[in-house]
Design a protein around this motif. Structure first.
Motif, PDB file in Angstrom:
ATOM      1  N   UNK A 228       0.782  -1.287  -0.051  1.00 11.77           N
ATOM      2  CA  UNK A 228       0.079   0.110  -0.077  1.00 11.77           C
ATOM      3  C   UNK A 228       0.880   1.311  -0.035  1.00 11.77           C
ATOM      4  N   UNK A 229       0.385   2.245  -0.673  1.00 12.02           N
ATOM      5  CA  UNK A 229       1.187   3.535  -0.827  1.00 12.02           C
ATOM      6  C   UNK A 229       0.956   4.604   0.248  1.00 12.02           C
ATOM      7  N   UNK A 230       1.526   4.249   1.464  1.00  7.69           N
ATOM      8  CA  UNK A 230       1.337   4.836   2.751  1.00  7.69           C
ATOM      9  C   UNK A 230       2.551   5.866   2.907  1.00  7.69           C
ATOM     10  N   UNK A 237      -1.084   9.307   5.860  1.00  4.95           N
ATOM     11  CA  UNK A 237      -1.502   9.513   4.542  1.00  4.95           C
ATOM     12  C   UNK A 237      -1.326   8.462   3.707  1.00  4.95           C
ATOM     13  N   UNK A 238      -2.080   8.535   2.624  1.00  2.00           N
ATOM     14  CA  UNK A 238      -2.044   7.581   1.488  1.00  2.00           C
ATOM     15  C   UNK A 238      -2.212   8.185   0.029  1.00  2.00           C
ATOM     16  N   UNK A 239      -2.022   7.380  -0.960  1.00  3.32           N
ATOM     17  CA  UNK A 239      -2.160   7.764  -2.222  1.00  3.32           C
ATOM     18  C   UNK A 239      -3.266   6.959  -2.810  1.00  3.32           C
ATOM     19  N   UNK A 240      -4.240   7.871  -3.447  1.00  4.25           N
ATOM     20  CA  UNK A 240      -5.654   7.430  -3.871  1.00  4.25           C
ATOM     21  C   UNK A 240      -5.781   7.679  -5.439  1.00  4.25           C
ATOM     22  N   UNK A 241      -6.575   7.062  -6.120  1.00  4.46           N
ATOM     23  CA  UNK A 241      -6.638   7.332  -7.585  1.00  4.46           C
ATOM     24  C   UNK A 241      -8.106   8.303  -7.580  1.00  4.46           C
ATOM     25  N   UNK A 242      -7.722   9.552  -8.257  1.00 10.31           N
ATOM     26  CA  UNK A 242      -8.956  10.300  -8.565  1.00 10.31           C
ATOM     27  C   UNK A 242      -9.154  10.759 -10.031  1.00 10.31           C
ATOM     28  N   UNK A 259      -8.634   1.411   2.850  1.00 11.53           N
ATOM     29  CA  UNK A 259      -9.321   0.494   1.548  1.00 11.53           C
ATOM     30  C   UNK A 259      -8.926   1.348   0.198  1.00 11.53           C
ATOM     31  N   UNK A 260      -8.969   2.567   0.289  1.00 11.30           N
ATOM     32  CA  UNK A 260      -9.033   3.290  -0.757  1.00 11.30           C
ATOM     33  C   UNK A 260      -7.632   3.584  -1.280  1.00 11.30           C
ATOM     34  N   UNK A 261      -6.606   3.324  -0.469  1.00  9.84           N
ATOM     35  CA  UNK A 261      -5.137   3.459  -0.892  1.00  9.84           C
ATOM     36  C   UNK A 261      -4.679   2.328  -1.924  1.00  9.84           C
ATOM     37  N   UNK A 262      -4.050   3.191  -2.770  1.00  6.26           N
ATOM     38  CA  UNK A 262      -3.672   1.984  -3.913  1.00  6.26           C
ATOM     39  C   UNK A 262      -2.336   1.368  -3.357  1.00  6.26           C
ATOM     40  N   UNK A 263      -2.031   0.135  -4.411  1.00  7.35           N
ATOM     41  CA  UNK A 263      -1.111  -1.021  -3.897  1.00  7.35           C
ATOM     42  C   UNK A 263      -0.211  -0.371  -5.342  1.00  7.35           C
ATOM     43  N   UNK A 285       8.126  10.812  -4.605  1.00  6.49           N
ATOM     44  CA  UNK A 285       8.269   9.437  -4.899  1.00  6.49           C
ATOM     45  C   UNK A 285       9.524   8.870  -4.862  1.00  6.49           C
ATOM     46  N   UNK A 286      10.098   7.958  -3.845  1.00  2.00           N
ATOM     47  CA  UNK A 286      11.309   7.494  -3.762  1.00  2.00           C
ATOM     48  C   UNK A 286      11.264   6.091  -3.932  1.00  2.00           C
ATOM     49  N   UNK A 287      12.201   5.207  -4.176  1.00  2.46           N
ATOM     50  CA  UNK A 287      12.191   3.949  -4.434  1.00  2.46           C
ATOM     51  C   UNK A 287      12.150   3.477  -5.640  1.00  2.46           C
ATOM     52  N   UNK A 288      11.918   2.226  -6.091  1.00  2.00           N
ATOM     53  CA  UNK A 288      11.792   1.611  -7.481  1.00  2.00           C
ATOM     54  C   UNK A 288      10.265   1.943  -8.093  1.00  2.00           C
ATOM     55  N   UNK A 289      10.189   3.036  -8.972  1.00  2.00           N
ATOM     56  CA  UNK A 289       8.891   3.386  -9.525  1.00  2.00           C
ATOM     57  C   UNK A 289       8.239   2.417 -10.863  1.00  2.00           C
ATOM     58  N   UNK A 290       9.239   1.929 -11.326  1.00  2.00           N
ATOM     59  CA  UNK A 290       8.905   1.100 -12.654  1.00  2.00           C
ATOM     60  C   UNK A 290      10.023   0.176 -12.564  1.00  2.00           C
ATOM     61  N   UNK A 291       9.820  -1.170 -12.878  1.00  2.00           N
ATOM     62  CA  UNK A 291      10.622  -2.075 -13.144  1.00  2.00           C
ATOM     63  C   UNK A 291       9.929  -3.148 -14.024  1.00  2.00           C
ATOM     64  N   UNK A 292      10.275  -3.253 -15.120  1.00  2.00           N
ATOM     65  CA  UNK A 292       9.597  -4.103 -16.239  1.00  2.00           C
ATOM     66  C   UNK A 292      10.525  -4.885 -17.051  1.00  2.00           C
ATOM     67  N   UNK A 293      10.271  -5.976 -17.251  1.00  2.00           N
ATOM     68  CA  UNK A 293      11.496  -6.987 -17.977  1.00  2.00           C
ATOM     69  C   UNK A 293      11.196  -6.684 -19.538  1.00  2.00           C
ATOM     70  N   UNK A 294      12.167  -6.795 -20.257  1.00  2.00           N
ATOM     71  CA  UNK A 294      12.135  -6.576 -21.680  1.00  2.00           C
ATOM     72  C   UNK A 294      13.300  -7.049 -22.294  1.00  2.00           C
ATOM     73  N   UNK A 295      13.302  -7.458 -23.587  1.00  2.00           N
ATOM     74  CA  UNK A 295      14.578  -7.886 -24.370  1.00  2.00           C
ATOM     75  C   UNK A 295      15.670  -6.834 -24.611  1.00  2.00           C
TER      76      UNK A 295
END
Length: 330
Positions: A228-230, A237-242, A259-263, A285-295
């Motif tokens: 959860x994005x807390x 505090x938390x991050x929710x979608x609007x 329950x409204x806080x995004x994962x 925002x800190x930490x790993x934001x995007x990590x997607x496998x690709x060739x």
């Protein structure tokens, strides 16, 4: 074999006292020791700038190249010797101004490089001119009445170039920096780590809202995949979608609950939400934001070379010479 940070140290760093480069260098030494790749299997490539002195303080292979060309040289190193672990270090000026073209194409090609962007929003080595990440209105030696242009957002540039890995840390936060450096190494392909740091001489305080631990507790969120994005001193505090965006809310107010806080999903191929998180001004925002496998580009080139070899009668220069008529001169 186990390594310590001392195994990767060399020389006496020559930066201004308090420069963020000192903090980052110490974290990089520790991260490399924990990663465990031998110094002789590691290369550190830089361009020109204060941060680009870093290879001089690494007990690895290294090259201090020319302005803006770190990514180009690092690409050549990785393609020529895919077995090397290659770290590319650039400042925001070196990496995103004259080096901006190389930055986007290294991401687009997905070359297996660990690309470090040390972002202090200023040109330090050349004594205080505004850089591609300086905010609109920024007063500097080259913009005495304030800049009249908008800055690059490194995450936006990376994502727009189809980048598959983006992470962010603060130079003074050693554990957070080490975590993203290790994640960058474990990602196969181009990885971009933005390091927020102050230039104590020409742009001190540019990241003050997150530069100490107390500031990060109030103004930053550490993103972790699957959690959860807390954030906040007590995770209040938390991050929710609007709509199509995201919003920071205080739990219990405006009807919002846990329950409204995004994962956080760093592995989602659609980068829409990841980009929204990366662009938030509060919290940062800190930490790993995007990590997607690709060739990767280097794997594809290596595979293509081997495939072509199988169709040829020659496999090296000597054999090539022997494919045509040969005369012996005595």
């Amino acid at each position: 074999m186990e390594y310590t940070a001392n195994d990767f140290k060399k020389g006496q760093p020559r930066w201004c006292p308090g420069c963020g480069d000192h903090f980052f260098l110490a974290a990089l030494h520790k991260a490399m020791a924990e990663i465990g790749v031998a110094p002789h299997d590691t290369a550190v490539i830089s361009g020109i700038g204060c941060s680009s002195r870093l290879p001089h303080y690494m007990n690895t292979y290294g090259m201090n190249t020319i302005h803006g060309r770190a990514a180009a040289i690092a690409t050549g190193v990785k393609v020529a010797n895919p077995r090397l672990t290659v770290w590319q270090v650039s400042g925001d000026g070196d990496g995103l101004a004259i080096g901006g073209n190389h930055f986007i194409h290294a991401n687009r090609r997905n070359i297996d490089l660990n690309m470090i962007l040390l972002n202090n929003r200023i040109y330090g080595l050349t004594k205080g001119q505004y850089s591609p990440t300086s905010p609109r209105g920024f007063v500097s030696k080259s913009s005495p009445y304030g800049t009249v242009e908008d800055p690059f957002r490194p995450a936006e540039l990376c994502f727009g170039a189809r980048g598959n890995f983006f992470a962010r840390a603060v130079a003074t936060d050693a554990p957070g920096t080490i975590d993203i450096l290790k994640a960058a190494y474990n990602h196969k392909g181009a990885s971009v780590c933005e390091i927020l740091q102050n230039c104590v001489i020409f742009n001190n305080g540019t990241h003050d809202n997150v530069y100490d631990k107390a500031g990060r507790a109030k103004n930053a969120i550490y993103l972790k995949h699957g959690e959860k994005m807390l954030f906040g001193e007590n995770n209040e505090y938390g991050i929710v979608q609007v709509g199509f965006g995201v919003k920071a809310v205080k739990l219990g107010e405006e009807g919002y609950s846990i329950d409204d806080v995004l994962v956080h999903d760093a592995h989602c191929e659609d980068n829409t939400l990841q980009l929204k998180l990366a662009e938030m001004e509060w919290p940062v925002a800190l930490g790993v934001i995007r990590d997607v496998a690709a060739p990767t580009y280097n794997d594809a080139v290596e595979a293509q070379i081997e495939e072509v070899k199988q169709t040829k009668k020659y496999h090296n220069f000597a054999e090539l010479l022997e494919t045509n008529d040969i005369w012996e001169v005595k």
